[in-house]
Design a protein around this motif. Structure first.
Motif, mmCIF file in Angstrom:
data_model
loop_
_atom_site.group_PDB
_atom_site.id
_atom_site.type_symbol
_atom_site.label_atom_id
_atom_site.label_comp_id
_atom_site.label_asym_id
_atom_site.label_seq_id
_atom_site.Cartn_x
_atom_site.Cartn_y
_atom_site.Cartn_z
ATOM 1 N N GLY A 75 -4.784 11.455 -1.323
ATOM 2 C CA GLY A 75 -6.024 11.424 -2.089
ATOM 3 C C GLY A 75 -7.242 11.659 -1.217
ATOM 4 O O GLY A 75 -8.137 12.439 -1.571
ATOM 5 N N VAL A 76 -7.273 11.005 -0.073
ATOM 6 C CA VAL A 76 -8.390 11.206 0.857
ATOM 7 C C VAL A 76 -8.424 12.651 1.342
ATOM 8 O O VAL A 76 -9.494 13.269 1.422
ATOM 9 C CB VAL A 76 -8.282 10.222 2.052
ATOM 10 C CG1 VAL A 76 -9.267 10.584 3.152
ATOM 11 C CG2 VAL A 76 -8.499 8.802 1.587
ATOM 12 N N LEU A 77 -7.254 13.212 1.631
ATOM 13 C CA LEU A 77 -7.169 14.598 2.084
ATOM 14 C C LEU A 77 -7.750 15.551 1.039
ATOM 15 O O LEU A 77 -8.559 16.422 1.366
ATOM 16 C CB LEU A 77 -5.716 14.973 2.380
ATOM 17 C CG LEU A 77 -5.453 16.443 2.693
ATOM 18 C CD1 LEU A 77 -6.064 16.814 4.034
ATOM 19 C CD2 LEU A 77 -3.968 16.736 2.665
ATOM 20 N N THR B 136 0.839 -1.194 0.000
ATOM 21 C CA THR B 136 0.000 0.000 0.000
ATOM 22 C C THR B 136 0.872 1.241 0.000
ATOM 23 O O THR B 136 1.792 1.359 0.800
ATOM 24 C CB THR B 136 -0.904 0.010 1.235
ATOM 25 O OG1 THR B 136 -1.668 -1.188 1.249
ATOM 26 C CG2 THR B 136 -1.831 1.207 1.221
ATOM 27 N N ASP B 137 0.594 2.161 -0.896
ATOM 28 C CA ASP B 137 1.289 3.442 -0.945
ATOM 29 C C ASP B 137 0.512 4.407 -0.049
ATOM 30 O O ASP B 137 -0.453 5.037 -0.472
ATOM 31 C CB ASP B 137 1.355 3.954 -2.380
ATOM 32 C CG ASP B 137 2.154 5.228 -2.509
ATOM 33 O OD1 ASP B 137 2.614 5.752 -1.471
ATOM 34 O OD2 ASP B 137 2.317 5.707 -3.644
ATOM 35 N N TRP B 138 0.929 4.488 1.208
ATOM 36 C CA TRP B 138 0.187 5.260 2.196
ATOM 37 C C TRP B 138 0.186 6.744 1.888
ATOM 38 O O TRP B 138 -0.795 7.438 2.147
ATOM 39 C CB TRP B 138 0.732 4.993 3.596
ATOM 40 C CG TRP B 138 0.362 3.632 4.071
ATOM 41 C CD1 TRP B 138 1.154 2.539 4.112
ATOM 42 C CD2 TRP B 138 -0.927 3.215 4.520
ATOM 43 N NE1 TRP B 138 0.441 1.459 4.577
ATOM 44 C CE2 TRP B 138 -0.834 1.849 4.833
ATOM 45 C CE3 TRP B 138 -2.147 3.868 4.686
ATOM 46 C CZ2 TRP B 138 -1.909 1.128 5.312
ATOM 47 C CZ3 TRP B 138 -3.224 3.142 5.161
ATOM 48 C CH2 TRP B 138 -3.103 1.792 5.472
ATOM 49 N N MET B 139 1.279 7.249 1.334
ATOM 50 C CA MET B 139 1.344 8.679 1.004
ATOM 51 C C MET B 139 0.289 9.020 -0.039
ATOM 52 O O MET B 139 -0.444 9.996 0.092
ATOM 53 C CB MET B 139 2.745 9.032 0.502
ATOM 54 C CG MET B 139 2.946 10.476 0.209
ATOM 55 S SD MET B 139 2.979 11.434 1.719
ATOM 56 C CE MET B 139 3.116 13.071 1.065
ATOM 57 N N ALA C 283 0.404 12.539 6.328
ATOM 58 C CA ALA C 283 0.520 11.464 5.343
ATOM 59 C C ALA C 283 1.977 11.061 5.151
ATOM 60 O O ALA C 283 2.296 9.871 5.045
ATOM 61 C CB ALA C 283 -0.091 11.903 4.015
ATOM 62 N N GLY C 284 2.868 12.033 5.113
ATOM 63 C CA GLY C 284 4.294 11.726 4.989
ATOM 64 C C GLY C 284 4.822 10.967 6.186
ATOM 65 O O GLY C 284 5.613 10.027 6.044
ATOM 66 N N LEU C 285 4.400 11.363 7.377
ATOM 67 C CA LEU C 285 4.822 10.671 8.592
ATOM 68 C C LEU C 285 4.349 9.219 8.596
ATOM 69 O O LEU C 285 5.111 8.302 8.917
ATOM 70 C CB LEU C 285 4.291 11.405 9.820
ATOM 71 C CG LEU C 285 4.649 10.807 11.177
ATOM 72 C CD1 LEU C 285 6.146 10.885 11.404
ATOM 73 C CD2 LEU C 285 3.900 11.528 12.280
ATOM 74 N N VAL C 286 3.101 9.005 8.218
ATOM 75 C CA VAL C 286 2.571 7.634 8.156
ATOM 76 C C VAL C 286 3.339 6.811 7.115
ATOM 77 O O VAL C 286 3.664 5.643 7.354
ATOM 78 C CB VAL C 286 1.059 7.647 7.841
ATOM 79 C CG1 VAL C 286 0.549 6.254 7.524
ATOM 80 C CG2 VAL C 286 0.289 8.240 9.010
ATOM 81 N N ALA C 287 3.664 7.422 5.967
ATOM 82 C CA ALA C 287 4.411 6.710 4.931
ATOM 83 C C ALA C 287 5.806 6.335 5.425
ATOM 84 O O ALA C 287 6.290 5.228 5.157
ATOM 85 C CB ALA C 287 4.500 7.575 3.676
ATOM 86 N N ILE C 288 6.454 7.224 6.148
ATOM 87 C CA ILE C 288 7.787 6.927 6.687
ATOM 88 C C ILE C 288 7.718 5.812 7.719
ATOM 89 O O ILE C 288 8.537 4.882 7.705
ATOM 90 C CB ILE C 288 8.411 8.196 7.288
ATOM 91 C CG1 ILE C 288 8.764 9.176 6.176
ATOM 92 C CG2 ILE C 288 9.646 7.863 8.119
ATOM 93 C CD1 ILE C 288 9.142 10.555 6.659
ATOM 94 N N ILE C 289 6.746 5.883 8.608
ATOM 95 C CA ILE C 289 6.589 4.835 9.626
ATOM 96 C C ILE C 289 6.287 3.493 8.974
ATOM 97 O O ILE C 289 6.844 2.453 9.373
ATOM 98 C CB ILE C 289 5.502 5.226 10.648
ATOM 99 C CG1 ILE C 289 5.993 6.405 11.493
ATOM 100 C CG2 ILE C 289 5.123 4.050 11.535
ATOM 101 C CD1 ILE C 289 4.930 7.015 12.369
#
Length: 66
Positions: A21-23, A13-16, A53-59
């Motif tokens: 997109g949701v944002l 999953t590409d979380w970013m 979103a960036g923080l979630v993608a990094i985590i």
């Protein structure tokens, strides 16, 4: 089944992209319904949302180990 075929069937999953997109969908709805009228608030929410979103993608990348 060969390992190469299994790797092609699944993807991570590409979380970013997903959260961005949701944002933007939510911000679009808020603009259309005139729930947000101040552009400064809109920009602030957008920047904070992209930062989240960036923080979630990094985590997620650290947890996956790649």
């Amino acid at each position: 089944m060969p390992r190469e075929v299994e790797a092609r069937r699944t993807h991570r999953t590409d979380w970013m992209a997903l959260l961005s997109g949701v944002l933007f969908i939510v911000l679009g709805i808020l603009i259309v319904t005139r729930a947000i009228t101040d552009w400064l608030v809109l920009v602030g929410v957008m920047v904070l949302g992209l930062a989240f979103a960036g923080l979630v993608a990094i985590i997620a990348r650290v947890v996956r180990g790649k």
